[in-house]
Design a protein around this motif. Structure first.
Motif, PDB file in Angstrom:
ATOM      1  N   ILE A 103     -10.537 -31.805 -29.841  1.00  0.00           N
ATOM      2  CA  ILE A 103      -9.262 -31.392 -30.429  1.00  0.00           C
ATOM      3  C   ILE A 103      -9.063 -32.186 -31.712  1.00  0.00           C
ATOM      4  O   ILE A 103      -9.032 -33.420 -31.688  1.00  0.00           O
ATOM      5  CB  ILE A 103      -8.086 -31.627 -29.464  1.00  0.00           C
ATOM      6  CG1 ILE A 103      -8.281 -30.789 -28.194  1.00  0.00           C
ATOM      7  CG2 ILE A 103      -6.764 -31.282 -30.131  1.00  0.00           C
ATOM      8  CD1 ILE A 103      -7.174 -30.950 -27.167  1.00  0.00           C
ATOM      9  N   GLU A 104      -8.961 -31.499 -32.802  1.00  0.00           N
ATOM     10  CA  GLU A 104      -8.811 -32.159 -34.099  1.00  0.00           C
ATOM     11  C   GLU A 104      -7.416 -32.765 -34.206  1.00  0.00           C
ATOM     12  O   GLU A 104      -6.411 -32.086 -33.984  1.00  0.00           O
ATOM     13  CB  GLU A 104      -9.018 -31.129 -35.218  1.00  0.00           C
ATOM     14  CG  GLU A 104      -9.221 -31.741 -36.589  1.00  0.00           C
ATOM     15  CD  GLU A 104     -10.535 -32.489 -36.724  1.00  0.00           C
ATOM     16  OE1 GLU A 104     -10.597 -33.400 -37.583  1.00  0.00           O
ATOM     17  OE2 GLU A 104     -11.493 -32.174 -35.968  1.00  0.00           O
ATOM     18  N   PRO A 105      -7.336 -34.064 -34.504  1.00  0.00           N
ATOM     19  CA  PRO A 105      -6.010 -34.674 -34.644  1.00  0.00           C
ATOM     20  C   PRO A 105      -5.281 -34.150 -35.876  1.00  0.00           C
ATOM     21  O   PRO A 105      -5.908 -33.778 -36.872  1.00  0.00           O
ATOM     22  CB  PRO A 105      -6.328 -36.168 -34.767  1.00  0.00           C
ATOM     23  CG  PRO A 105      -7.730 -36.218 -35.277  1.00  0.00           C
ATOM     24  CD  PRO A 105      -8.428 -35.021 -34.712  1.00  0.00           C
ATOM     25  N   THR A 106      -3.988 -34.103 -35.775  1.00  0.00           N
ATOM     26  CA  THR A 106      -3.183 -33.700 -36.932  1.00  0.00           C
ATOM     27  C   THR A 106      -3.166 -34.841 -37.941  1.00  0.00           C
ATOM     28  O   THR A 106      -3.482 -35.990 -37.603  1.00  0.00           O
ATOM     29  CB  THR A 106      -1.753 -33.371 -36.489  1.00  0.00           C
ATOM     30  OG1 THR A 106      -1.175 -34.541 -35.863  1.00  0.00           O
ATOM     31  CG2 THR A 106      -1.746 -32.214 -35.496  1.00  0.00           C
ATOM     32  N   PRO A 107      -2.828 -34.561 -39.200  1.00  0.00           N
ATOM     33  CA  PRO A 107      -2.787 -35.632 -40.207  1.00  0.00           C
ATOM     34  C   PRO A 107      -1.903 -36.789 -39.765  1.00  0.00           C
ATOM     35  O   PRO A 107      -0.760 -36.599 -39.340  1.00  0.00           O
ATOM     36  CB  PRO A 107      -2.195 -34.911 -41.429  1.00  0.00           C
ATOM     37  CG  PRO A 107      -2.602 -33.484 -41.243  1.00  0.00           C
ATOM     38  CD  PRO A 107      -2.531 -33.240 -39.773  1.00  0.00           C
ATOM     39  N   GLY A 108      -2.475 -37.977 -39.797  1.00  0.00           N
ATOM     40  CA  GLY A 108      -1.749 -39.174 -39.389  1.00  0.00           C
ATOM     41  C   GLY A 108      -1.833 -39.478 -37.902  1.00  0.00           C
ATOM     42  O   GLY A 108      -1.367 -40.536 -37.464  1.00  0.00           O
ATOM     43  N   GLU A 109      -2.418 -38.581 -37.128  1.00  0.00           N
ATOM     44  CA  GLU A 109      -2.546 -38.788 -35.683  1.00  0.00           C
ATOM     45  C   GLU A 109      -3.893 -39.440 -35.380  1.00  0.00           C
ATOM     46  O   GLU A 109      -4.915 -39.075 -35.955  1.00  0.00           O
ATOM     47  CB  GLU A 109      -2.439 -37.453 -34.952  1.00  0.00           C
ATOM     48  CG  GLU A 109      -2.485 -37.570 -33.436  1.00  0.00           C
ATOM     49  CD  GLU A 109      -2.420 -36.212 -32.751  1.00  0.00           C
ATOM     50  OE1 GLU A 109      -2.028 -36.160 -31.576  1.00  0.00           O
ATOM     51  OE2 GLU A 109      -2.774 -35.195 -33.399  1.00  0.00           O
TER      52      GLU A 109
END
Length: 279
Positions: A103-109
Motif C-alpha cells: 500500500i503506497e503511503p500518502t504524502p507525508g505518511e
C-alpha cells in the motif's frame, strides 16, 4: 542336548549360518577348478563368486519383500500403519509466510519500510502470527487474510474479488484508560460478552459512509493495552463487512487470539496511545 553355544546363539547369527551353509552346498556341486593358470583360474573363481552372490541376493530379496509389504500397508489419517508394524507420522503441513500487500503511503505518511531493519522484522513476524490466527478464527466470508506493508495494524481480507480492510490493534494506553460505553444510536447495534479472566468485550455494528453499508468492530481492555479489531465494508460493491457482532465476540474468546493479544501487550508493536483531553 544342545551345546552352550547353541543356547546362547541369537536368531540373527543362526540366519547367517544357514545362508552360509546354503552357499557352500550349492557351490560344492560345481566341478572342481582345473589346474589352470592366469585368466582361466580367475574365470573359475568369478563363476563361483557369482553363484554365491546370486544366493545372497535371493535372501536379501526375500527380506526386501518383507519390508515392502509393511510399507504397503494402509495408513490412517495420522500416518500410522494400521498393523502397527510401522509408525511414521506424516510430516506437518506448513505454509511459508506470504508477501505483504503493498500500500503506497500518502504524502507525508510513513510506512513499515521506514523502520530500522530489526524493528521491521519484529513487526513483520507479529503480522505473520496475526494472519494465521485471524485466518483461522474469522468467518470464511472475510476470505483470505493478508498483512500489508503500510502499518503493523493493517490487514486485508479478500473474497470473490472484494477486499475488506481489517484493522487489528493492541496499543498501550496507560493504566488510567477507561472504556467508553457502546451507545445504540444512529443505527449502531452493540453486544457485550465476558472473556476469560473476567474481561468485558464489546462488539458493535454501525452504518458508515452514507449509511448504506456497515462496519463491525470489537474492543476490550487487556493488561496495559487497548485492543480493537475492525472489519470495514467493500465500498466499490457497496458490501457491508461480512462479519457479525457474535462472530467477533466468539473470536475474542478463542485462546489463540488471547495469546496473540498477550504477546503484543507484553512486547508492544505499536506506540502508546495519546489521549487528548476532551477528545
Amino acid at each position: 542336548m544342545g551345546t552352550t553355544e547353541d543356547l546362547y546363539e541369537v536368531p540373527d547369527d543362526r540366519a547367517v549360518r544357514l545362508v552360509r551353509d546354503a552357499m557352500d552346498r550349492t557351490t560344492a556341486d560345481l566341478p572342481p577348478l582345473p589346474d589352470l593358470a592366469g585368466a582361466a583360474r580367475a574365470q573359475g573363481r568369478r563363476r563361483k563368486a557369482r553363484v554365491r552372490a546370486a544366493i545372497g541376493g535371493g535372501v536379501l530379496a526375500v527380506a526386501a519383500l518383507g519390508v515392502a509389504g509393511a510399507a504397503a500397508l494402509p495408513v490412517g489419517n495420522s500416518g500410522e500403519k494400521v498393523s502397527g508394524v510401522v509408525n511414521v507420522a506424516a510430516p506437518p503441513s506448513s505454509s511459508a509466510p506470504q508477501p505483504p500487500v503493498h500500500i503506497e503511503p500518502t504524502p507525508g505518511e510513513s510506512s513499515m519500510a521506514d523502520l530500522p531493519v530489526a524493528e521491521r522484522t519484529r513487526q513483520e513476524n507479529f503480522q505473520n502470527q496475526a494472519v494465521g490466527v485471524l485466518q483461522g478464527l474469522l468467518p470464511e466470508s472475510v476470505g483470505t487474510v493478508q498483512r500489508t506493508d503500510l502499518s503493523v495494524r493493517l490487514y486485508q481480507g479478500t473474497k470473490d474479488g472484494k477486499t475488506f480492510t481489517i484493522v487489528f490493534s493492541v496499543r498501550p494506553s496507560g493504566a488510567d484508560h477507561t472504556d467508553r460505553p457502546c451507545l445504540e444510536v444512529k443505527g449502531q447495534v452493540c453486544k457485550q460478552a465476558t472473556l476469560p479472566g473476567g474481561i468485558r468485550a464489546t462488539a458493535a455494528t454501525a452504518p458508515i459512509n452514507n449509511g448504506d453499508v456497515t462496519e463491525t468492530r470489537l474492543s476490550f481492555r487487556y493488561g496495559k493495552s487497548s485492543v480493537s479489531l475492525a472489519v470495514s465494508p467493500h465500498d466499490a460493491s457497496n458490501t457491508s463487512a461480512p462479519v457479525t457482532n457474535d462472530q467477533l465476540l466468539a473470536l475474542a474468546k478463542a485462546p489463540a487470539f488471547l495469546d496473540l493479544v498477550k504477546t503484543a501487550d507484553a512486547d508492544p508493536v505499536e506506540q502508546e496511545q495519546t489521549i487528548v483531553p476532551g477528545g
